[in-house]
Design a protein around this motif. Structure first.
Motif, short mmCIF file in Angstrom:
data_model
loop_
_atom_site.label_atom_id
_atom_site.label_comp_id
_atom_site.label_asym_id
_atom_site.label_seq_id
_atom_site.Cartn_x
_atom_site.Cartn_y
_atom_site.Cartn_z
N SER A 7 -11.05 9.11 0.87
CA SER A 7 -9.77 9.48 1.50
C SER A 7 -9.09 10.61 0.74
O SER A 7 -8.42 11.46 1.36
CB SER A 7 -8.85 8.26 1.61
OG SER A 7 -8.63 7.67 0.35
N GLU A 8 -9.26 10.64 -0.56
CA GLU A 8 -8.72 11.78 -1.34
C GLU A 8 -9.44 13.05 -0.96
O GLU A 8 -8.81 14.11 -0.80
CB GLU A 8 -8.86 11.49 -2.84
CG GLU A 8 -7.87 10.46 -3.35
CD GLU A 8 -8.07 10.13 -4.82
OE1 GLU A 8 -7.08 9.72 -5.48
OE2 GLU A 8 -9.21 10.26 -5.32
N GLY A 50 -3.46 11.03 3.03
CA GLY A 50 -2.51 10.39 2.12
C GLY A 50 -2.24 8.93 2.43
O GLY A 50 -2.00 8.13 1.52
N TYR A 90 -4.31 6.62 3.62
CA TYR A 90 -5.37 5.76 3.10
C TYR A 90 -5.44 5.81 1.58
O TYR A 90 -5.83 4.83 0.94
CB TYR A 90 -6.72 6.13 3.72
CG TYR A 90 -6.97 5.41 5.02
CD1 TYR A 90 -7.74 4.26 5.07
CD2 TYR A 90 -6.40 5.88 6.21
CE1 TYR A 90 -7.97 3.59 6.26
CE2 TYR A 90 -6.61 5.22 7.40
CZ TYR A 90 -7.39 4.07 7.43
OH TYR A 90 -7.59 3.41 8.62
N VAL A 91 -5.07 6.94 1.00
CA VAL A 91 -4.98 7.01 -0.47
C VAL A 91 -3.99 5.96 -0.96
O VAL A 91 -4.28 5.18 -1.88
CB VAL A 91 -4.56 8.41 -0.93
CG1 VAL A 91 -4.19 8.40 -2.42
CG2 VAL A 91 -5.67 9.42 -0.67
N LYS A 92 -2.83 5.90 -0.33
CA LYS A 92 -1.81 4.93 -0.74
C LYS A 92 -2.28 3.49 -0.49
O LYS A 92 -2.10 2.61 -1.34
CB LYS A 92 -0.50 5.17 0.01
CG LYS A 92 0.63 4.24 -0.42
CD LYS A 92 1.91 4.53 0.32
CE LYS A 92 3.08 3.70 -0.23
NZ LYS A 92 2.79 2.26 -0.30
N LEU A 124 -11.07 5.09 -1.59
CA LEU A 124 -10.06 5.94 -2.23
C LEU A 124 -10.62 7.34 -2.47
O LEU A 124 -9.97 8.35 -2.14
CB LEU A 124 -9.60 5.31 -3.53
CG LEU A 124 -8.64 6.15 -4.39
CD1 LEU A 124 -7.36 6.47 -3.62
CD2 LEU A 124 -8.32 5.41 -5.69
N ASN A 157 -5.28 2.25 -0.37
CA ASN A 157 -6.30 1.86 -1.34
C ASN A 157 -5.72 1.66 -2.74
O ASN A 157 -6.08 0.71 -3.44
CB ASN A 157 -7.43 2.89 -1.37
CG ASN A 157 -8.36 2.77 -0.18
OD1 ASN A 157 -8.96 1.73 0.05
ND2 ASN A 157 -8.46 3.83 0.62
N LYS A 158 -4.83 2.54 -3.13
CA LYS A 158 -4.21 2.39 -4.45
C LYS A 158 -3.38 1.10 -4.52
O LYS A 158 -3.41 0.39 -5.53
CB LYS A 158 -3.32 3.60 -4.77
CG LYS A 158 -4.12 4.85 -5.15
CD LYS A 158 -3.19 6.00 -5.55
CE LYS A 158 -4.00 7.18 -6.05
NZ LYS A 158 -3.12 8.33 -6.46
#
Length: 283
Positions: A261-262, A267, A269-271, A258, A273-274
Motif C-alpha cells: 500500500s505504501e 494512505g 490502507y497504510v493507516k 503495508l 495496516n499500521k
C-alpha cells in the motif's frame, strides 16, 4: 402571397389552440432504486409538503387507511422473495398503505398495486402483511414527505417513513445469505478462480462464518495471485488470520499489505495496516 399569409395564420391558430401552461406538481413523483444485499428494491411514490398544515391527526386522520403519500398509491417492487415481520412476500410489486395513530402505525403491504390511491373496496384477502411499527419522534419538522432505505446490511434494510416530526421504520429481510451460499457452493464445485476464493473468504469473514474455511480460501487466492497479490487482498488475509487466532500470520500478511500500500501510495490502507500492527504489538 395571400396563400402564404393564410398558411401562417392557420399555423399560428393551431399553435395557440395546442399551447398548454405547465406548472410544477404540488406532490412531485419520486422513484428510488436501492440494492439491499442482492435484492433490487424499487419504490415509487408522490411527495406532498406540510405547507404549514397539521399533518397527523388532522390532514392525515388517525385510525384510517392512508395511501402513504399523495396521488397514486405508493408502490414497492422486490426482485426476490423477502420477509417482513417474519412473513414472506413473494417477488413482485405491492402497494404500501398505513394506518397512522398517535404512538404507532400499522403499515400494510397490499397485493393489488394498481389503485388510483386507495382501493375502491378494501379487500382483507389482499393484505400480504400488516406490521405494527413504533413511532420515533423527531426533533424537527420534515417538510416534504420522505421514504428512505436505512440501516442497510447484506441481509436487511429498513423502510423509513418521515414526515412532520414522525419517523416510522419497517425492517425488510432479504435472502442474501442463502443466495451467496448457493453461489459459493456451485462455484467451488466447478472451477473457482482466485477472485472466487477471495470473495468467498471475505464473505465468510464479514458474516462471521467458518473462519477456518475462510483461511483456506484466502490462502488459495493469495497463492494463485502470486507476486501480483494486491494490498487489499493481503489486508483481508491479515484480518482473517487474526480472526482465526493466528497472530503471527496476521502480522506477516499485514506487513506485506503495508509495503504494497505504501508502494501504491494508498494512505487509507497504510493507516489501516499500521493501526492493526500496533494493535497486534508489531509496531
Amino acid at each position: 402571397m395571400k396563400k402564404l399569409l393564410l398558411l401562417l395564420l392557420t399555423m399560428t391558430t393551431v399553435l395557440t389552440v395546442n399551447a398548454q401552461i405547465v406548472t410544477p406538481q404540488p406532490s412531485p413523483f419520486s422513484k428510488v432504486e436501492q440494492k439491499v444485499g442482492l435484492t433490487d428494491v424499487t419504490l415509487e411514490y408522490s411527495r406532498p409538503n406540510m405547507r404549514d398544515r397539521k399533518i397527523f391527526g388532522d390532514l392525515v386522520p388517525y385510525g384510517q387507511v392512508w395511501r402513504l403519500g399523495a396521488n397514486q398509491n405508493t408502490k414497492i417492487t422486490f426482485s426476490t422473495d423477502v420477509k417482513v415481520s417474519g412473513t414472506t412476500l413473494k417477488a413482485g410489486t405491492y402497494a404500501i398503505y398505513a394506518i397512522p395513530n398517535a404512538t404507532a402505525w400499522d403499515v400494510i403491504f397490499y397485493t393489488d398495486a394498481n389503485n388510483g390511491g386507495l382501493p375502491a373496496e378494501w379487500d382483507d384477502s389482499k393484505v400480504a402483511v400488516k406490521v405494527n411499527a413504533e413511532i420515533y419522534p423527531l426533533p424537527m419538522n420534515i417538510e416534504t414527505f420522505t421514504i428512505t432505505f436505512d440501516d442497510l446490511t447484506s441481509n436487511s434494510g429498513t423502510l423509513g417513513i418521515l414526515w412532520e416530526k414522525v419517523y416510522v421504520g419497517v425492517k425488510i429481510d432479504v435472502p442474501t445469505d442463502d443466495m451467496v451460499l448457493a453461489s459459493i457452493n456451485n462455484v467451488m464445485n466447478a472451477t473457482p478462480t482466485g477472485n472466487d476464493y477471495y470473495n468467498a473468504a471475505v464473505y465468510y469473514l464479514q458474516e462471521g462464518k467458518d473462519i477456518k474455511q475462510a483461511k483456506t480460501w484466502i490462502d488459495k487466492a493469495i497463492t494463485m495471485a502470486g507476486d501480483k497479490a494486491q494490498f487489499w487482498q493481503l489486508r483481508q488475509q491479515s484480518l482473517i488470520y487474526a480472526k482465526a487466532g493466528d497472530k503471527a500470520g496476521a502480522i506477516a500478511a499485514a506487513k506485506k499489505s503495508l509495503a504494497a500500500s505504501e508502494e501504491a501510495g494508498n494512505g487509507d490502507y497504510v493507516k489501516l495496516n499500521k493501526d492493526s500492527l500496533k494493535e497486534w504489538g508489531a509496531m
